[in-house]
Motif scaffolding. Structure first.
Motif, mmCIF file in Angstrom:
data_model
loop_
_atom_site.group_PDB
_atom_site.id
_atom_site.type_symbol
_atom_site.label_atom_id
_atom_site.label_comp_id
_atom_site.label_asym_id
_atom_site.label_seq_id
_atom_site.Cartn_x
_atom_site.Cartn_y
_atom_site.Cartn_z
ATOM 1 N N SER A 23 22.600 50.361 18.774
ATOM 2 C CA SER A 23 22.429 51.360 19.820
ATOM 3 C C SER A 23 23.790 51.800 20.357
ATOM 4 C CB SER A 23 21.587 50.766 20.946
ATOM 5 O OG SER A 23 21.612 51.602 22.058
ATOM 6 N N ALA A 24 24.663 50.844 20.555
ATOM 7 C CA ALA A 24 25.971 51.151 21.142
ATOM 8 C C ALA A 24 26.867 51.933 20.178
ATOM 9 C CB ALA A 24 26.657 49.857 21.558
ATOM 10 N N VAL A 25 26.948 51.464 18.949
ATOM 11 C CA VAL A 25 27.832 52.125 17.984
ATOM 12 C C VAL A 25 27.166 53.424 17.531
ATOM 13 C CG1 VAL A 25 28.780 51.973 15.659
ATOM 14 C CG2 VAL A 25 28.937 50.020 17.194
ATOM 15 N N GLY A 28 29.712 58.511 19.497
ATOM 16 C CA GLY A 28 30.765 58.322 20.497
ATOM 17 C C GLY A 28 31.907 57.459 19.979
ATOM 18 N N ASN A 29 31.586 56.442 19.196
ATOM 19 C CA ASN A 29 32.633 55.561 18.668
ATOM 20 C C ASN A 29 33.457 56.269 17.616
ATOM 21 O OD1 ASN A 29 30.292 54.024 19.579
ATOM 22 N ND2 ASN A 29 31.538 52.244 19.071
ATOM 23 N N ILE A 30 32.790 57.056 16.800
ATOM 24 C CA ILE A 30 33.485 57.623 15.648
ATOM 25 C C ILE A 30 34.251 58.883 16.012
ATOM 26 C CG2 ILE A 30 33.193 58.566 13.323
ATOM 27 C CD1 ILE A 30 30.745 56.755 13.032
ATOM 28 N N PHE A 233 29.280 55.525 28.097
ATOM 29 C CA PHE A 233 28.516 56.231 27.071
ATOM 30 C C PHE A 233 28.423 55.371 25.815
ATOM 31 C CE2 PHE A 233 28.174 59.133 23.457
ATOM 32 C CZ PHE A 233 27.100 59.908 23.869
ATOM 33 N N SER A 234 29.539 54.774 25.484
ATOM 34 C CA SER A 234 29.605 54.048 24.238
ATOM 35 C C SER A 234 28.719 52.807 24.238
ATOM 36 C CB SER A 234 31.058 53.676 23.984
ATOM 37 O OG SER A 234 31.175 53.085 22.737
ATOM 38 N N LEU A 235 28.579 52.171 25.381
ATOM 39 C CA LEU A 235 27.723 50.976 25.418
ATOM 40 C C LEU A 235 26.253 51.333 25.660
ATOM 41 C CD1 LEU A 235 30.029 48.440 27.282
ATOM 42 C CD2 LEU A 235 29.109 48.191 24.978
ATOM 43 N N GLY A 240 18.333 52.951 29.861
ATOM 44 C CA GLY A 240 17.134 52.138 29.672
ATOM 45 C C GLY A 240 17.033 51.510 28.290
ATOM 46 N N ALA A 241 17.962 51.855 27.401
ATOM 47 C CA ALA A 241 17.863 51.328 26.038
ATOM 48 C C ALA A 241 18.072 49.812 26.024
ATOM 49 C CB ALA A 241 18.884 52.014 25.132
ATOM 50 N N LEU A 242 19.064 49.353 26.766
ATOM 51 C CA LEU A 242 19.344 47.918 26.748
ATOM 52 C C LEU A 242 18.251 47.140 27.493
ATOM 53 C CD1 LEU A 242 23.215 47.852 27.201
ATOM 54 C CD2 LEU A 242 21.856 48.038 25.126
ATOM 55 N N VAL A 395 23.432 63.119 34.556
ATOM 56 C CA VAL A 395 22.261 62.252 34.434
ATOM 57 C C VAL A 395 22.668 60.789 34.207
ATOM 58 C CG1 VAL A 395 20.115 61.827 33.190
ATOM 59 C CG2 VAL A 395 20.854 64.161 33.621
ATOM 60 N N ILE A 396 23.478 60.550 33.172
ATOM 61 C CA ILE A 396 23.826 59.161 32.862
ATOM 62 C C ILE A 396 24.605 58.529 34.010
ATOM 63 C CG2 ILE A 396 25.073 57.646 31.282
ATOM 64 C CD1 ILE A 396 24.322 59.328 28.995
ATOM 65 N N VAL A 397 25.555 59.277 34.557
ATOM 66 C CA VAL A 397 26.377 58.718 35.625
ATOM 67 C C VAL A 397 25.538 58.412 36.874
ATOM 68 C CG1 VAL A 397 28.399 59.102 37.075
ATOM 69 C CG2 VAL A 397 28.417 59.871 34.715
HETATM 70 N N1 TRP Z 1 26.250 54.845 22.531
HETATM 71 C C1 TRP Z 1 25.948 55.977 21.732
HETATM 72 C C2 TRP Z 1 27.209 56.470 21.051
HETATM 73 O O1 TRP Z 1 28.269 55.898 21.172
HETATM 74 C C3 TRP Z 1 25.371 57.149 22.463
HETATM 75 C C4 TRP Z 1 24.489 56.841 23.609
HETATM 76 C C5 TRP Z 1 24.754 57.052 24.916
HETATM 77 C C6 TRP Z 1 23.238 56.242 23.546
HETATM 78 N N2 TRP Z 1 23.710 56.617 25.683
HETATM 79 C C7 TRP Z 1 22.781 56.104 24.864
HETATM 80 C C8 TRP Z 1 22.490 55.779 22.501
HETATM 81 C C9 TRP Z 1 21.587 55.501 25.129
HETATM 82 C C10 TRP Z 1 21.299 55.192 22.762
HETATM 83 C C11 TRP Z 1 20.841 55.028 24.058
HETATM 84 O O2 TRP Z 1 27.165 57.458 20.374
#
Ligand code: TRP
Length: 513
Positions: A23-25, A28-30, A233-235, A240-242, A395-397
């Motif tokens: 989910s994290a990678v 955004g990482n690349i 963003f990267s994590l 809610g994913a984690l 939204v995320i913030v």
């Molecule tokens: N972490 C993911 C990335 O690096 C993108 C992302 C952001 C994401 N928020 C998320 C993925 C929530 C799944 C769930 O590209």
């Protein structure tokens, strides 16, 4: 406790780790991290970056793992169990996930198309004109949809079919299984890209440019906020994913250790891709005889314009091979992230309505597919850009800030810490409570204020205000309204929400099972 078992469970901790790192990678990482590292001070950026990981990244991963594990539910269910009034907050990420997915899958469709094009350098000798013109057939503005791009539609259907299939199969036999294959393969692919990248002529110039520290940048507050934004963003935080993924952990599991592993694995992958990308950009600059600064880009420009250009320079053998590897890495990294987003949505509805997973997954897939098609039009890139901006900047913030405040202050940081420590080998200290209650909300609050000021002063990328209002503000407002509507609907089984999380008689419970 049959109900918890029916929701699904990971086969083992490795499976869980593969899924959360999956989910994290992601994209955004690349395509974002390498650029930020370069732009925000090179080697010096590592300071704000690690500070952000320690003061916000790891604390929030710990928080989400503890929250999902303690309350054993999707975001809406966990919030409701913690406090009935918070239910709607859990629905916002559930719907926001679908919004992110709708465009994330479109990018993966482009990557899929470019993967196929890698075999014959289908992007012509002018990748820039090809991408925006022939491939996207970009229209004149966000309201000018003009037509459908059929090759993009085909890619979208393929990506959504994959997403649907593994969600449909369930937690351990779908999501876990595919992550166990995709994640190690992705690492191997990235290592090959890095090895080839750093052995290209001029790679050292790229790496020097990337890592040479510019300490003066550290006095700029934006650089620090970029670091927090990236870590966040990267994590995959705040969406809610984690929470969802940790709700599928068995009762007895080392949460704290998993949080550290997740953060370090994600960070390691970021370094890897930064080295690969800059080795390759160094080669490009050397071949074209221009300074590195001229070739550095990020996101869409990096993957679909700069990379295709470099691949042409590498000649038919290496160019095509690296093209296949690079676009495959984007797709693999993206699919594993997409799966966690769909799961956030799917599990919320399964928990709320008691409907069967297969049915919910199919409906989610169809809704997702339909919304993604909007971006297969001539206006696709504009819509993607605007929606992505609002999701990331607001939204995320805001969700992260609300999450830290509610869980930290109302549910209780000390209660959460006790929960995680009771079952973990590494114990977290009281520093964690300070991060959750003060540092994280303060940093995120500041980010929000600065984004609003920027927005009012400059708008966003020169888009017409009407487009920003419709695709940005209205979209965000819809998420809130949907949250409130869902909150007014009853739970299929009112008993589910009464459960108030494991307490410390946890080991006794374990024996009873
Ligand atoms: N972490 C993911 C990335 O690096 C993108 C992302 C952001 C994401 N928020 C998320 C993925 C929530 C799944 C769930 O590209």
């Amino acid at each position: 406790m049959n109900e918890t078992q029916d929701r699904g469970q990971w086969n083992n901790k490795l499976g869980f780790l593969m899924a959360v790192v999956g989910s994290a990678v992601g994209l955004g990482n690349i395509w974002r991290y390498p650029y930020l590292l370069y732009k925000d001070g090179g080697g010096a950026f590592l300071l704000p970056y690690f500070v952000a990981i320690i003061t916000a990244g790891i604390p929030l991963v710990l928080l989400e793992y503890g929250f999902g594990h303690k309350f054993r539910g999707s975001a809406p269910l966990s919030y409701t169990r913690a406090n009935r009034k918070f239910e709607w907050i859990g629905w916002v990420p559930a719907f926001a996930s679908m919004v992110i997915l709708s465009y994330y899958c479109v990018i993966l469709s482009w990557a899929f198309n470019y993967l196929v094009k890698s075999f014959n350098f289908g992007w012509t000798s002018n990748p820039n004109d090809y991408f925006f013109g022939e491939f996207l057939k970009l229209s004149d503005g966000p309201f000018d949809f003009s037509h459908f791009n059929w090759s993009i539609v085909i890619g979208i259907v393929i990506i959504w079919t994959i997403n649907w299939y593994y969600t449909y199969r369930g937690v351990s036999s779908g999501i876990e299984k595919v992550n166990r294959f995709l994640m190690p393969t992705l690492v191997v692919i990235m290592i090959i890209i890095v090895i080839r990248g750093v052995t290209l002529e001029g790679a050292t110039a790229g790496l020097n440019a990337l890592f040479t520290p510019q300490f003066d940048k550290l006095t700029n507050i934006r650089v620090w906020l970029d670091a927090y934004g990236q870590v966040f963003f990267s994590l995959s935080l705040a969406m809610g994913a984690l929470i969802t993924y940790s709700s599928y952990l068995p009762r007895k599991t080392d949460l704290n250790n998993s949080a550290f592993i997740t953060a370090f694995a994600n960070c390691g992958f970021e370094f890897l891709s930064a080295i690969g990308v800059f080795g390759i950009l160094g080669y490009m600059a050397t071949q074209q005889g221009v300074p590195i600064d001229d070739v550095v880009t990020q996101s869409v420009g990096l993957a679909f314009v700069a990379f295709p250009q470099v691949l042409l320079l590498m000649g038919p053998f290496w160019g095509k091979l690296m093209g296949v590897l690079f676009f495959t890495s984007l797709i693999f990294a993206g699919i594993t992230s997409s799966l966690s987003l769909i799961e956030t949505f799917t599990s919320s509805f399964i928990d709320k309505t008691g409907a069967e997973r297969k049915k919910v997954a199919t409906i989610a897939g169809l809704i997702g597919l339909a919304t993604s098609l909007m971006y297969a039009t001539g206006a696709g890139l504009y819509l993607l850009d605007i929606i992505d901006h609002y999701i990331n900047a607001y939204v995320i913030v805001s969700l992260g800030m609300v999450e830290a405040i509610l869980i930290g202050w109302v549910v209780g940081a000390s209660k959460m810490r006790e929960h995680s420590n009771a079952i973990s080998y590494i114990r977290i200290g009281s520093w964690w409570e300070i991060m959750i209650k003060f540092v994280t909300p303060a940093v995120l609050g500041l980010m929000l204020v600065l984004s609003v000021i920027d927005e009012i002063q400059k708008g966003y990328e020169g888009y017409p205000t009407a487009a920003l209002l419709v695709f940005g503000v209205l979209m965000v407002a819809t998420l809130l309204v949907l949250g409130i509507i869902m909150r007014s609907r009853p739970w299929h089984n009112p008993e589910t929400v009464k459960y108030s999380g494991f307490e410390h008689d946890y080991y006794k419970l374990e024996q009873k099972l």
